[in-house]
Design a protein around this motif. Structure first.
Motif, PDB file in Angstrom:
ATOM      1  N   ALA A  80     -48.085  11.203 -17.649  1.00  0.00           N
ATOM      2  CA  ALA A  80     -48.983  10.397 -18.478  1.00  0.00           C
ATOM      3  C   ALA A  80     -48.284   9.149 -19.011  1.00  0.00           C
ATOM      4  N   LEU A  81     -47.063   9.307 -19.516  1.00  0.00           N
ATOM      5  CA  LEU A  81     -46.330   8.159 -20.038  1.00  0.00           C
ATOM      6  C   LEU A  81     -46.084   7.111 -18.957  1.00  0.00           C
ATOM      7  N   SER A  82     -45.675   7.554 -17.778  1.00  0.00           N
ATOM      8  CA  SER A  82     -45.393   6.616 -16.688  1.00  0.00           C
ATOM      9  C   SER A  82     -46.645   5.868 -16.269  1.00  0.00           C
ATOM     10  N   ALA A  83     -47.717   6.611 -16.038  1.00  0.00           N
ATOM     11  CA  ALA A  83     -48.941   5.986 -15.560  1.00  0.00           C
ATOM     12  C   ALA A  83     -49.521   5.018 -16.587  1.00  0.00           C
ATOM     13  N   VAL A  84     -49.606   5.439 -17.844  1.00  0.00           N
ATOM     14  CA  VAL A  84     -50.156   4.577 -18.889  1.00  0.00           C
ATOM     15  C   VAL A  84     -49.261   3.357 -19.103  1.00  0.00           C
ATOM     16  N   GLY A  85     -47.948   3.564 -19.081  1.00  0.00           N
ATOM     17  CA  GLY A  85     -47.032   2.442 -19.251  1.00  0.00           C
ATOM     18  C   GLY A  85     -47.192   1.400 -18.161  1.00  0.00           C
ATOM     19  N   MET A  86     -47.257   1.832 -16.913  1.00  0.00           N
ATOM     20  CA  MET A  86     -47.427   0.882 -15.808  1.00  0.00           C
ATOM     21  C   MET A  86     -48.787   0.200 -15.863  1.00  0.00           C
ATOM     22  N   VAL A  89     -48.553  -2.612 -18.313  1.00  0.00           N
ATOM     23  CA  VAL A  89     -47.837  -3.748 -17.733  1.00  0.00           C
ATOM     24  C   VAL A  89     -48.734  -4.490 -16.752  1.00  0.00           C
ATOM     25  N   ALA A  90     -49.453  -3.735 -15.908  1.00  0.00           N
ATOM     26  CA  ALA A  90     -50.248  -4.346 -14.853  1.00  0.00           C
ATOM     27  C   ALA A  90     -51.480  -5.066 -15.381  1.00  0.00           C
ATOM     28  N   LEU A  91     -52.139  -4.492 -16.368  1.00  0.00           N
ATOM     29  CA  LEU A  91     -53.425  -5.015 -16.818  1.00  0.00           C
ATOM     30  C   LEU A  91     -53.305  -6.111 -17.870  1.00  0.00           C
ATOM     31  N   TRP A 156     -47.260  -8.038   2.401  1.00  0.00           N
ATOM     32  CA  TRP A 156     -48.658  -7.620   2.506  1.00  0.00           C
ATOM     33  C   TRP A 156     -49.594  -8.438   1.634  1.00  0.00           C
ATOM     34  N   GLY A 157     -49.060  -9.361   0.868  1.00  0.00           N
ATOM     35  CA  GLY A 157     -49.883 -10.305   0.139  1.00  0.00           C
ATOM     36  C   GLY A 157     -50.584  -9.771  -1.093  1.00  0.00           C
ATOM     37  N   PHE A 158     -50.137  -8.640  -1.648  1.00  0.00           N
ATOM     38  CA  PHE A 158     -50.722  -8.131  -2.889  1.00  0.00           C
ATOM     39  C   PHE A 158     -50.277  -9.011  -4.055  1.00  0.00           C
ATOM     40  N   SER A 159     -51.146  -9.152  -5.024  1.00  0.00           N
ATOM     41  CA  SER A 159     -50.746  -9.846  -6.255  1.00  0.00           C
ATOM     42  C   SER A 159     -49.796  -8.957  -7.055  1.00  0.00           C
ATOM     43  N   VAL A 160     -49.109  -9.557  -8.014  1.00  0.00           N
ATOM     44  CA  VAL A 160     -48.224  -8.778  -8.883  1.00  0.00           C
ATOM     45  C   VAL A 160     -49.027  -7.704  -9.608  1.00  0.00           C
ATOM     46  N   ARG A 161     -50.226  -8.068 -10.092  1.00  0.00           N
ATOM     47  CA  ARG A 161     -51.071  -7.121 -10.805  1.00  0.00           C
ATOM     48  C   ARG A 161     -51.433  -5.932  -9.927  1.00  0.00           C
ATOM     49  N   LEU A 165     -50.419  -1.998 -10.265  1.00  0.00           N
ATOM     50  CA  LEU A 165     -51.465  -0.972 -10.321  1.00  0.00           C
ATOM     51  C   LEU A 165     -51.210   0.122  -9.291  1.00  0.00           C
ATOM     52  N   PHE A 166     -50.769  -0.264  -8.105  1.00  0.00           N
ATOM     53  CA  PHE A 166     -50.414   0.735  -7.093  1.00  0.00           C
ATOM     54  C   PHE A 166     -49.250   1.589  -7.575  1.00  0.00           C
ATOM     55  N   SER A 167     -48.277   0.959  -8.219  1.00  0.00           N
ATOM     56  CA  SER A 167     -47.126   1.704  -8.718  1.00  0.00           C
ATOM     57  C   SER A 167     -47.530   2.723  -9.780  1.00  0.00           C
ATOM     58  N   ALA A 168     -48.596   2.415 -10.529  1.00  0.00           N
ATOM     59  CA  ALA A 168     -49.057   3.338 -11.567  1.00  0.00           C
ATOM     60  C   ALA A 168     -49.583   4.644 -10.983  1.00  0.00           C
ATOM     61  N   CYS A 169     -49.891   4.648  -9.674  1.00  0.00           N
ATOM     62  CA  CYS A 169     -50.368   5.867  -9.011  1.00  0.00           C
ATOM     63  C   CYS A 169     -49.223   6.768  -8.537  1.00  0.00           C
ATOM     64  N   LEU A 170     -48.010   6.237  -8.484  1.00  0.00           N
ATOM     65  CA  LEU A 170     -46.890   6.990  -7.931  1.00  0.00           C
ATOM     66  C   LEU A 170     -46.551   8.261  -8.709  1.00  0.00           C
ATOM     67  N   PRO A 171     -46.718   8.298 -10.054  1.00  0.00           N
ATOM     68  CA  PRO A 171     -46.429   9.557 -10.759  1.00  0.00           C
ATOM     69  C   PRO A 171     -47.242  10.747 -10.270  1.00  0.00           C
ATOM     70  N   ALA A 172     -48.351  10.514  -9.566  1.00  0.00           N
ATOM     71  CA  ALA A 172     -49.109  11.639  -9.006  1.00  0.00           C
ATOM     72  C   ALA A 172     -48.262  12.441  -8.026  1.00  0.00           C
ATOM     73  N   VAL A 173     -47.308  11.773  -7.369  1.00  0.00           N
ATOM     74  CA  VAL A 173     -46.416  12.479  -6.445  1.00  0.00           C
ATOM     75  C   VAL A 173     -45.560  13.488  -7.206  1.00  0.00           C
ATOM     76  N   MET A 174     -45.192  13.161  -8.447  1.00  0.00           N
ATOM     77  CA  MET A 174     -44.426  14.088  -9.269  1.00  0.00           C
ATOM     78  C   MET A 174     -45.243  15.351  -9.554  1.00  0.00           C
TER      79      MET A 174
END
Length: 434
Positions: A80-86, A89-91, A156-161, A165-174
């Motif tokens: 939760a902390l990782s996802a909310v924190g990212m 940052v992203a939004l 791949w041309g993604f914006s920083v935002r 946002l994609f990085s915020a999904c990575l904690p699901a792997v944990m």
């Protein structure tokens, strides 16, 4: 492949590799995005401090109380902390408040620090194979994090935002790694045994041990008239069975860890992060004599070579073990001195030699980290091991904090010295970034 993953050790290895990767990868992504997060007007060291200080204080304090929180709950909190924190940052818009972005970084840092001390403590229940997976996963995080951010934003041309946002999904792997890949029965069995032992009176533990060790009939006569040694044994048994230790006892245990384990880990992290943050940005060569096209390209290449060395050495314990931890730590200090002198006096004739030294720096740093915890796993008594693995993690974050403050002072002075002696390459990088 499915049959392979059913094997207990393979599942443990894969689970801890993924836990190590995800726990550390957001830290690397945040540092990779530092310029995009705060712009060129704010020192990137500010992002480093926001990314490491909360982790440091978590590791400094949490080992003394976090054992009261079940691992399942911890993992959910870290996710939760990782996802909310990212997401924070992203939004936050590029022109938005930097303080809100830094608050998101702080939340991700708290998760990373708590995760490291918890998962290293958890490795106590799974043996050396878990430490191998954790070390390799954390080593891979540097390569994956930096590479993923470059791939998302540049290739791949993604914006920083969108990249964040994609990085915020990575904690699901944990979540998947802990609850679905990791075999939880060793943890359940150990905790059930600990609860059973805690509920059993110390006198009963003592009686059971005496009945096993003494000839038949001798145990009962000994218990009829217990002496001082019997009381000491009962107290020792109480401690060995995993009963809660007082804060004072935990501090004493932590002090006993400092010289053999914490000090070399602290030393190597101070030296290597002074190199990474304070010295390597000034290790520049004429572009025409290097394989690079711009001065700003040196620092990312140094970072990649360092992370590659860390990954190799953190994956090496099944093949090479280092027992004298101070040897690579002192060698790392030697690297710091050598590269600082190179920044000042420019006596190394080729950038390729510096490339090799930076890779060697990563090898030394990763080797001290993973071998430090391997030594604890082997040499610290079992009843002390979980706390020791968790408490020692404060050294790496502490070293990074010291190095961050030192680097904020060191880098501009090295650059000023170079400019005063006819090498203005670092100023050209500042012009390119501006």
């Amino acid at each position: 492949m499915a049959s392979l993953l059913r094997h207990h050790d393979t599942k443990v290895l894969v689970a801890f590799w993924l836990l190590g990767l995800i726990n550390n990868v957001l830290y690397v992504i945040i540092l990779s995005a530092a310029q995009d997060l705060v712009g060129s007007s704010i020192p990137k060291g500010v992002v480093l401090l926001a990314d490491v200080m909360p982790s440091f204080f978590t590791k400094l304090t949490a080992p003394y109380f976090i054992h009261h929180v079940p691992y399942r709950v911890r993992v959910l909190v870290f996710i939760a902390l990782s996802a909310v924190g990212m997401l924070m940052v992203a939004l936050t818009p590029p022109s938005g408040s930097v303080s809100i972005k830094m608050l998101g970084v702080v939340m991700a840092s708290l998760s990373s620090g708590g995760g490291e001390l918890s998962f290293l403590g958890l490795s106590h229940y799974y043996g050396q194979i878990s430490l191998v997976g954790w070390g390799s996963g954390t080593g891979a995080a540097g390569l994956v994090g930096a590479g993923l951010y470059v791939a998302l934003t540049e290739w791949w041309g993604f914006s920083v935002r969108d990249s964040l946002l994609f990085s915020a999904c990575l904690p699901a792997v944990m979540f998947v790694s802990f609850f679905f890949v990791l075999p939880l029965h060793p943890l359940r069995s150990s905790l059930q045994q600990r609860q059973k032992d805690y509920e059993t009176p110390p006198e009963q533990h003592l009686a059971e041990e005496d009945e096993e060790d003494m000839p038949q009939g001798a145990a009962s006569s000994a218990l009829l008239a217990p002496g001082a040694s019997d009381v000491d044994a009962a107290c020792s048994s109480t401690h060995l069975q995993g009963r809660p230790s007082s804060f004072k006892n935990n501090l004493s245990r932590a002090r006993s860890l400092f010289m053999p384990y914490m000090a070399p880990l602290l030393l190597v992290y101070i030296a290597e992060y002074i190199i990474n943050q304070g010295v390597s940005p000034t290790l520049l060569f004429p572009v025409e004599s290097s394989p690079l096209e711009e001065f700003r390209g040196f620092y990312p290449v140094y970072g990649f070579l360092y992370q590659l060395g860390v990954f190799v050495s953190r994956s090496s314990t099944p093949f090479i073990r280092i027992h004298r931890l101070y040897v690579p730590s002192v060698l790392q200090v030697g690297n710091m001195v050598l590269l600082t002198l190179q920044s000042l006096f420019f006596f190394i004739p080729s950038v390729y030699i510096v490339f090799v030294i930076i890779f060697w720096e990563g090898l030394l740093g990763g080797a001290v980290y993973v071998n430090c915890f391997a030594e604890i796993m082997e040499k610290v008594p079992e009843e002390e091991r979980e706390f020791s693995l968790s408490a020692t993690t404060v050294s790496d974050s502490g070293g990074i904090c010291v190095a961050a403050f030192a680097s904020i002072l060191l880098e501009p002075r090295l650059c000023a010295y170079q400019v005063a002696h006819g090498r203005d390459w670092c100023r050209r990088i500042e012009a390119q970034q501006g």
